[in-house]
Design an enzyme around this catalytic site. Sequence first.
Site, mmCIF file in Angstrom:
data_model
loop_
_atom_site.group_PDB
_atom_site.id
_atom_site.type_symbol
_atom_site.label_atom_id
_atom_site.label_comp_id
_atom_site.label_asym_id
_atom_site.label_seq_id
_atom_site.Cartn_x
_atom_site.Cartn_y
_atom_site.Cartn_z
ATOM 1 C CE LYS A 208 19.788 -31.839 -9.664
ATOM 2 N NZ LYS A 208 20.634 -32.198 -8.242
ATOM 3 C CD GLU A 214 6.691 -24.420 -4.644
ATOM 4 O OE1 GLU A 214 7.168 -25.266 -5.670
ATOM 5 O OE2 GLU A 214 6.546 -25.009 -3.632
ATOM 6 N N GLY A 269 20.600 -29.173 -5.289
ATOM 7 C CA GLY A 269 20.088 -27.875 -5.106
ATOM 8 C C GLY A 269 20.576 -27.106 -4.229
ATOM 9 N NE ARG A 270 20.174 -30.957 0.909
ATOM 10 C CZ ARG A 270 19.808 -31.855 0.292
ATOM 11 N NH1 ARG A 270 18.691 -31.506 -0.608
ATOM 12 N NH2 ARG A 270 19.926 -33.151 0.580
ATOM 13 C CD GLU A 355 15.922 -29.765 0.416
ATOM 14 O OE1 GLU A 355 14.487 -29.500 0.505
ATOM 15 O OE2 GLU A 355 16.722 -29.465 -0.521
ATOM 16 C CG HIS A 386 16.925 -5.810 21.830
ATOM 17 N ND1 HIS A 386 16.913 -5.200 22.906
ATOM 18 C CD2 HIS A 386 18.170 -5.739 21.219
ATOM 19 C CE1 HIS A 386 18.039 -4.688 23.195
ATOM 20 N NE2 HIS A 386 18.815 -4.968 21.968
ATOM 21 C CE LYS A 514 8.908 -30.876 -4.631
ATOM 22 N NZ LYS A 514 10.134 -31.224 -5.232
HETATM 23 O O1 F6P Z 1 11.648 -29.554 -3.038
HETATM 24 C C1 F6P Z 1 12.817 -29.683 -2.486
HETATM 25 C C2 F6P Z 1 13.776 -29.221 -3.832
HETATM 26 O O2 F6P Z 1 13.925 -30.166 -4.618
HETATM 27 C C3 F6P Z 1 15.340 -28.626 -3.073
HETATM 28 O O3 F6P Z 1 15.865 -29.722 -2.807
HETATM 29 C C4 F6P Z 1 15.547 -27.530 -4.341
HETATM 30 O O4 F6P Z 1 16.629 -26.908 -3.942
HETATM 31 C C5 F6P Z 1 14.111 -27.037 -4.718
HETATM 32 O O5 F6P Z 1 13.190 -28.014 -4.611
HETATM 33 C C6 F6P Z 1 14.169 -26.460 -6.111
HETATM 34 O O6 F6P Z 1 14.113 -27.632 -7.052
HETATM 35 P P1 F6P Z 1 14.383 -27.168 -8.507
HETATM 36 O O7 F6P Z 1 15.792 -26.342 -8.717
HETATM 37 O O8 F6P Z 1 14.418 -28.228 -9.266
HETATM 38 O O9 F6P Z 1 13.585 -26.296 -8.976
#
Ligand code: F6P
Length: 549
Positions: A208, A214, A269-270, A355, A386, A514
Site C-alpha cells: 500500500k 521487508e 492493508g488487512r 492488528e 495430535h 520499525k
Molecule cells: O506494519 C503493519 C502494516 O502496516 C500492515 O498493516 C500492512 O498490512 C503491512 O504493514 C504492509 O504494509 P504495506 O502494504 O504498506 O507494505
Amino acid sequence: MQYIDPIHTKSWKNLKNHFQDIKNVHLRDLFNQDVERFKKFSIVFDNVMLIDFSKNRMTDKTFRKLISLAYELKLEDEKKLMFEGHKINYTENRSVLHIALRNIKNKPIYVNGKNIMPQVHFVLNKMKLFSKLVINGDKKGYTGKSITDIVNIGIGGSNLGPYMATEALIPYKNHLKMHYVSNLDGTHISSVLKIVNPETTLFIITSKTFTTEETMINAYSARNWFLEQSGNIKYISDHFLAISMNWIEVEKFGIHDNHFFEFWDWVGGRYSLWSSVGLSIILSIGFDNFVDLLSGAQSMDEHFLNTDLEKNIPVILALIGIWYNNFFGFETEGMFVYDQNMHKFANYLQQCNMESNGKSINKNGKLVKWQTGPIIWGEAGTNGQHAFYQLLHQGTKIIPSDFIIPLQTHNQLGDHHIRLLSNFFAQTKALAFGQSVDDNKKKIILDKNDPELIEKIIPFKLFEGNRPTNSILIKKLTPYTLGSLLALYEHKIFTQGVIFNIFSFDQWGVELGKELASEILSTLKKENIDLCYDSSTNNLIRTYNDWKN
Ligand code: F6P
C-alpha cells in the site's frame, strides 16, 4: 463527541451480575433443559453456511443481554457510518470502505463528496483485462515466452489475504504457479529465485505504502536478480507490476503505468484482498471466480447491514466472543478449519483481528479498563488434534473455538472426508459434554478388571467438558462461500471494536519497532561505535559483532 465506554452501560452491569448465575452452569444441563436449543441458537446463511452457536455457555437471558449491549452501544448507527463512507478511521482521518470493493451491485458510495465506485470498477476492469492476457498466454516475457510463474512480494495484509485465498481456492486454479514472498530473511526470496525462470516470471510488488522495509528489500533483490539474468534494464517494465497507492515510489522503481494497479487510503492493508491486492488471486483462479468471491462477501455485507442484531451472524459471534473475553476472562480464541487448503486461514485472521483490536486506548484517548481484542490462533484440523487438543480438552485454560468445515470435498478419495467429518463432530461434542466419572468407570471396567487400578486411573480419564465452540458448516468451499466467511469475520471484528470503544482501523502499535530497527541498522553498519542502549541490547549487539565472522 464523547464515546461511551462499555463498562459504563447498563447492559454491561447486567451482564456482570448475570455472569454470576451462569459461570458454573454446564452445557450438559443447558442442552438437557431445552430441546429447542439448537433451533434457537443456529442460523443458516444463504443456504450455503450453517452457524451453530448452541454449544456456548449462555442461556436465552444471556443472549438477550448481550444483544442489548450492542443496541446500547449504538452498533446500528456505527454500521451505517462505515457503509456510508464516514471517516471512522479517526486517527488517520480515513474512511473504511473495503465493503465498496465488493459492491458488485454498484450502489454509489461517497468519499469527500465523490462517488468512488467508478474508480473501483476501472481498476477491476484493468485487472480483468490484464489477467486474461497472462492466463491465456498472450502476455509474453522478454524473450517472447508466455508467463508461467507469478511471485507476489508483500507482507502483512499485502501477503496474508491473497496467499490464504489462493491456497484456499486451489481447486479452482489454472496452470500458473504462484509464489508468495514476505519475510525479510533473504532465505525466503532466494528460495523462490532458485526455482523460477526470469523469462517467464512476473513479479507483483504489493505494498500500500511502497515503503515497507521487508517488501522493498525483497523487491530490489528480485529486481537485481532479474537484471543480472536478463541483462537489460528495459525488460524490468515487462516483468514487474505494482499494487499500491503510492504512484511516485512505484514510478521510481521503474514500473509503467499499465502495470500499476491502484488502491486507496480507505482500504486497510488487512482488509485489502478485495482490492487490486487480489490480483494474484485473479491470476490463480481467473476473474470470474474472483467476482464470485466478491459476491459472497457482498451478500454477507448486506446481511450484516440489514439484519436485526438478534439474527445477525457477525454480531452474534462478536458478542459471544465478548462474553468469554470480558466476563469469563478467557484470553484466546481458537480457529480450527477442517480443510487442508485453508491452512493459512488462522494466520490471516490473526492479523485481521489482532492488528485491528489489539489496542488499549479508547476512542476518547483514555486507557481502557477492560479487555480488548483476544489472542487469535489456530491450525488446520485434524493436525491440531495430535498437537495441542490435549490442552483444549483437559488443560486449566478454556479456549473458546470456532470449528469450520466444508461438507462437500473437492477431493473425494475413499472415505477420507467422512472420517474428517466424524472427527469434526466428535471434537465439539467431546469439548462441550466431556465424559463423567460414571461413564468412565463403565468403560474402564470393560477393559480392565483390577478395581484398585481403575480407581487410580479414573481422575486422569475425566473430561470435564463445558468447553464452548461454534460450528460453521460450509456446503462447499467455493469462491462465494469463502468470500462470505471472510466478510463474516471482518464484521465480527468491527462489531467487537465498537463494543470495546476503540478505533479498529489504525495500527500505530507496529511503528515503534520499525523506527528502532532503522536506528539499530545504522548502528550495526558502523564499526567501533559506542553503544548507548540498555545493557541487554548493548550486549546482544556486542555478541553479534564478536561472532559475525
Ligand atoms: O506494519 C503493519 C502494516 O502496516 C500492515 O498493516 C500492512 O498490512 C503491512 O504493514 C504492509 O504494509 P504495506 O502494504 O504498506 O507494505
